[in-house]
Design an enzyme around this catalytic site. Structure first.
Site, PDB file in Angstrom:
ATOM      1  N   MET A 226       0.833  -1.211   0.000  1.00  0.00           N
ATOM      2  CA  MET A 226       0.000   0.000   0.000  1.00  0.00           C
ATOM      3  C   MET A 226       0.866   1.258   0.000  1.00  0.00           C
ATOM      4  O   MET A 226       0.585   2.223   0.717  1.00  0.00           O
ATOM      5  CB  MET A 226      -0.904  -0.028   1.240  1.00  0.00           C
ATOM      6  CG  MET A 226      -1.771  -1.283   1.326  1.00  0.00           C
ATOM      7  SD  MET A 226      -2.652  -1.463   2.879  1.00  0.00           S
ATOM      8  CE  MET A 226      -1.324  -1.724   4.043  1.00  0.00           C
ATOM      9  N   GLY A 227       1.954   1.232  -0.788  1.00  0.00           N
ATOM     10  CA  GLY A 227       2.818   2.403  -0.880  1.00  0.00           C
ATOM     11  C   GLY A 227       3.347   2.820   0.481  1.00  0.00           C
ATOM     12  O   GLY A 227       3.752   1.981   1.284  1.00  0.00           O
ATOM     13  N   ASP A 258       8.836  -4.399  -6.426  1.00  0.00           N
ATOM     14  CA  ASP A 258       9.773  -5.481  -6.779  1.00  0.00           C
ATOM     15  C   ASP A 258      10.760  -5.723  -5.638  1.00  0.00           C
ATOM     16  O   ASP A 258      11.121  -6.866  -5.332  1.00  0.00           O
ATOM     17  CB  ASP A 258      10.553  -5.118  -8.050  1.00  0.00           C
ATOM     18  CG  ASP A 258       9.630  -4.704  -9.182  1.00  0.00           C
ATOM     19  OD1 ASP A 258       8.475  -5.178  -9.199  1.00  0.00           O
ATOM     20  OD2 ASP A 258      10.052  -3.890 -10.021  1.00  0.00           O
TER      21      ASP A 258
HETATM   22  N1  LIG Z   1       7.001   6.531   0.331  1.00  0.00           N
HETATM   23  C1  LIG Z   1       7.344   5.365   0.880  1.00  0.00           C
HETATM   24  N2  LIG Z   1       7.974   5.328   2.080  1.00  0.00           N
HETATM   25  C2  LIG Z   1       8.343   4.155   2.650  1.00  0.00           C
HETATM   26  N3  LIG Z   1       8.110   2.948   2.092  1.00  0.00           N
HETATM   27  C3  LIG Z   1       7.472   2.918   0.911  1.00  0.00           C
HETATM   28  C4  LIG Z   1       7.058   4.111   0.240  1.00  0.00           C
HETATM   29  N4  LIG Z   1       6.470   3.740  -0.944  1.00  0.00           N
HETATM   30  C5  LIG Z   1       6.513   2.388  -0.979  1.00  0.00           C
HETATM   31  N5  LIG Z   1       7.115   1.889   0.123  1.00  0.00           N
HETATM   32  C6  LIG Z   1       7.359   0.472   0.428  1.00  0.00           C
HETATM   33  O1  LIG Z   1       7.322  -0.257  -0.780  1.00  0.00           O
HETATM   34  C7  LIG Z   1       6.280  -1.236  -0.745  1.00  0.00           C
HETATM   35  C8  LIG Z   1       5.721  -1.419  -2.128  1.00  0.00           C
HETATM   36  O2  LIG Z   1       5.187  -0.179  -2.582  1.00  0.00           O
HETATM   37  P1  LIG Z   1       3.924  -0.093  -3.559  1.00  0.00           P
HETATM   38  O3  LIG Z   1       2.715  -0.543  -2.853  1.00  0.00           O
HETATM   39  O4  LIG Z   1       3.924   1.303  -4.108  1.00  0.00           O
HETATM   40  O5  LIG Z   1       4.320  -1.194  -4.649  1.00  0.00           O
HETATM   41  P2  LIG Z   1       3.939  -1.309  -6.165  1.00  0.00           P
HETATM   42  O6  LIG Z   1       2.747  -0.471  -6.480  1.00  0.00           O
HETATM   43  O7  LIG Z   1       3.879  -2.748  -6.475  1.00  0.00           O
HETATM   44  O8  LIG Z   1       5.243  -0.679  -6.804  1.00  0.00           O
HETATM   45  P3  LIG Z   1       5.900  -0.803  -8.260  1.00  0.00           P
HETATM   46  O9  LIG Z   1       4.907  -1.481  -9.161  1.00  0.00           O
HETATM   47  O10 LIG Z   1       6.197   0.612  -8.644  1.00  0.00           O
HETATM   48  O11 LIG Z   1       7.142  -1.591  -8.057  1.00  0.00           O
HETATM   49  C9  LIG Z   1       5.293  -0.727   0.303  1.00  0.00           C
HETATM   50  O12 LIG Z   1       4.511  -1.768   0.844  1.00  0.00           O
HETATM   51  C10 LIG Z   1       6.244  -0.102   1.323  1.00  0.00           C
HETATM   52  O13 LIG Z   1       6.801  -1.102   2.165  1.00  0.00           O
HETATM   53  O1  LIG Z   2       4.605  -3.356 -17.753  1.00  0.00           O
HETATM   54  P1  LIG Z   2       4.889  -4.066 -16.461  1.00  0.00           P
HETATM   55  O2  LIG Z   2       5.647  -5.343 -16.712  1.00  0.00           O
HETATM   56  O3  LIG Z   2       3.710  -4.248 -15.572  1.00  0.00           O
HETATM   57  O4  LIG Z   2       5.842  -3.129 -15.607  1.00  0.00           O
HETATM   58  C1  LIG Z   2       7.128  -2.820 -16.074  1.00  0.00           C
HETATM   59  C2  LIG Z   2       7.794  -1.901 -15.074  1.00  0.00           C
HETATM   60  O5  LIG Z   2       7.079  -0.683 -14.909  1.00  0.00           O
HETATM   61  O6  LIG Z   2       7.869  -2.543 -13.810  1.00  0.00           O
HETATM   62  C3  LIG Z   2       9.085  -2.209 -13.163  1.00  0.00           C
HETATM   63  C4  LIG Z   2       8.800  -1.544 -11.848  1.00  0.00           C
HETATM   64  O7  LIG Z   2       8.044  -2.366 -11.024  1.00  0.00           O
HETATM   65  C5  LIG Z   2       9.864  -1.349 -14.143  1.00  0.00           C
HETATM   66  O8  LIG Z   2      11.227  -1.675 -14.097  1.00  0.00           O
HETATM   67  C6  LIG Z   2       9.242  -1.619 -15.478  1.00  0.00           C
HETATM   68  O9  LIG Z   2       9.377  -0.580 -16.406  1.00  0.00           O
END
Ligand SMILES: Nc1ncnc2c1ncn2[C@@H]1O[C@H](COP(=O)(O)OP(=O)(O)OP(=O)(O)O)[C@@H](O)[C@H]1O
Ligand SMILES: O=P(O)(O)OC[C@@]1(O)O[C@H](CO)[C@@H](O)[C@@H]1O
Length: 314
Positions: A226-227, A258
């Site tokens: 959850m970010g 990731d």
């Molecule tokens: N601003 C922040 N400060 C601290 N921790 C964060 C922050 N943003 C993300 N995180 C950490 O990263 C984890 C994954 O973030 P998020 O839920 O945004 O993942 P996501 O949407 O799958 O990301 P992405 O697809 O960009 O890799 C969160 O559960 C938290 O532990």
């Molecule tokens: O198009 P997809 O495969 O959903 O996401 C690709 C991507 O956004 O995911 C990574 C961050 O999580 C980046 O390195 C890459 O560009």
């Protein structure tokens, strides 16, 4: 250090990430981007980079365009990652990620190459022997053109039938189809959970209820990220919530999810408890947002963040 699991990550649709920072994007105007980074990436490759930084031996697979593979190959070699990518004709895509000072990242993710039926058949045939090499396979990211959600689900099922532990981190139709195959661990973010549940999830109670419904579909480990609000992990031991410390200097949130998947796999590979694993994964993901690229650049900083992660059993 014990490594109890043999691991591969799979990126079916990798990308170069072109990463930069602008104070504010002006739509329809010329925007000067202040920083420049170009990284071989894609979700499974990002997971692999973090795991390699942490000292794990692992393999990577998926599809890679043969025309611009040089930097990918170099990255795998530099990180000691075993390269089992299937090469296809053409170029791997470039995704553009712009961080604004007072806003989140804007992602421009391109569609990428198209995988023809022959290449899909050859790739999936090769993967039918993965049980000889791996215990856990993390399948991460979107589908390339040419691979349908149904084909993807059938393939995930074939990995499961080999006895492999499947970790799934995808989105949209691929995630929905993949969830039906009951992967061992899934990590949707809140938005992806909303799409699966087909409703808006505002409160923590609503998120937990939807995650419980997902878990009831037969998925052993459901982790919802959850970010900046952290994450929750549901499994047969119950629900555990993690709140990382607030990052004062967010450089790029690209790859936070990731880095969390990598942290979870690392803890599980070490045989750690659920609490230790989630604390670690919260640390690796929170560290990621303070960097422009994924990876564990500063182990001391990781240790300091981990100390500040708050865990609550719900
Ligand atoms: N601003 C922040 N400060 C601290 N921790 C964060 C922050 N943003 C993300 N995180 C950490 O990263 C984890 C994954 O973030 P998020 O839920 O945004 O993942 P996501 O949407 O799958 O990301 P992405 O697809 O960009 O890799 C969160 O559960 C938290 O532990
Ligand atoms: O198009 P997809 O495969 O959903 O996401 C690709 C991507 O956004 O995911 C990574 C961050 O999580 C980046 O390195 C890459 O560009």
């Amino acid at each position: 250090m014990t490594q109890q699991l043999r691991i591969a990550t799979v990126t079916l649709n990798p990308a170069f990430d072109l990463v930069g920072r602008v104070p504010r994007i002006e739509l329809g105007e010329v925007n000067t981007v202040e920083t420049l980074g170009l990284y071989p990436a894609g979700k499974g490759i990002n997971v692999a980079k973090v795991l390699a930084d942490l000292g794990l031996c692992l393999s990577v697979s998926g599809f890679l365009g043969q025309d611009n593979q040089g930097d990918f190959v170099q990255t795998f070699q530099q990180n000691g990652i075993d390269d089992q990518f299937y090469r296809i004709a053409g170029k791997t895509r470039i995704n553009v990620k712009i961080t604004e000072t007072a806003a989140d990242v804007t992602d421009l993710n391109f569609l990428g190459f198209e995988v023809c039926t022959g290449d899909w058949v050859k790739f999936t045939a090769l993967s039918q022997r993965w049980h000889e090499q791996f215990d856990l396979v993390a399948v991460c990211g979107s589908l390339p053109r040419g691979v349908s959600p149904n084909q993807f689900a059938d393939w995930l099922q074939s990995l499961k039938a080999q006895g492999l532990k499947v970790v799934l981190d995808s989105s949209n139709a691929a995630l929905t189809a993949g969830l039906k195959t009951q992967p061992w661990l899934v990590k949707p973010n809140r938005r992806e959970l909303e799409v699966w549940a087909n409703r808006t999830l505002t409160t923590m109670d609503e998120i937990i209820l939807a995650a419980q419904q997902l878990s009831a579909e037969g998925i052993e480990n459901v982790v919802i990220s959850m970010g900046e609000q952290g994450s929750i992990w549901l499994n047969r031991e119950g629900v555990l919530q993690a709140q990382p410390p607030r990052c004062e200097n967010v450089v790029s949130t690209v790859g936070a999810g990731d880095s969390m998947v990598a942290g979870l796999i690392y803890g599980l590979a070490q045989g750690w408890s659920k609490a230790d694993t989630l604390r670690f994964a919260s640390g690796t993901s929170a560290l990621a947002v303070s960097q422009s690229n994924v990876g564990i650049s500063d182990k001391q900083a990781l240790a300091e963040i981990m100390e500040q992660v708050q865990l609550t059993a719900i």
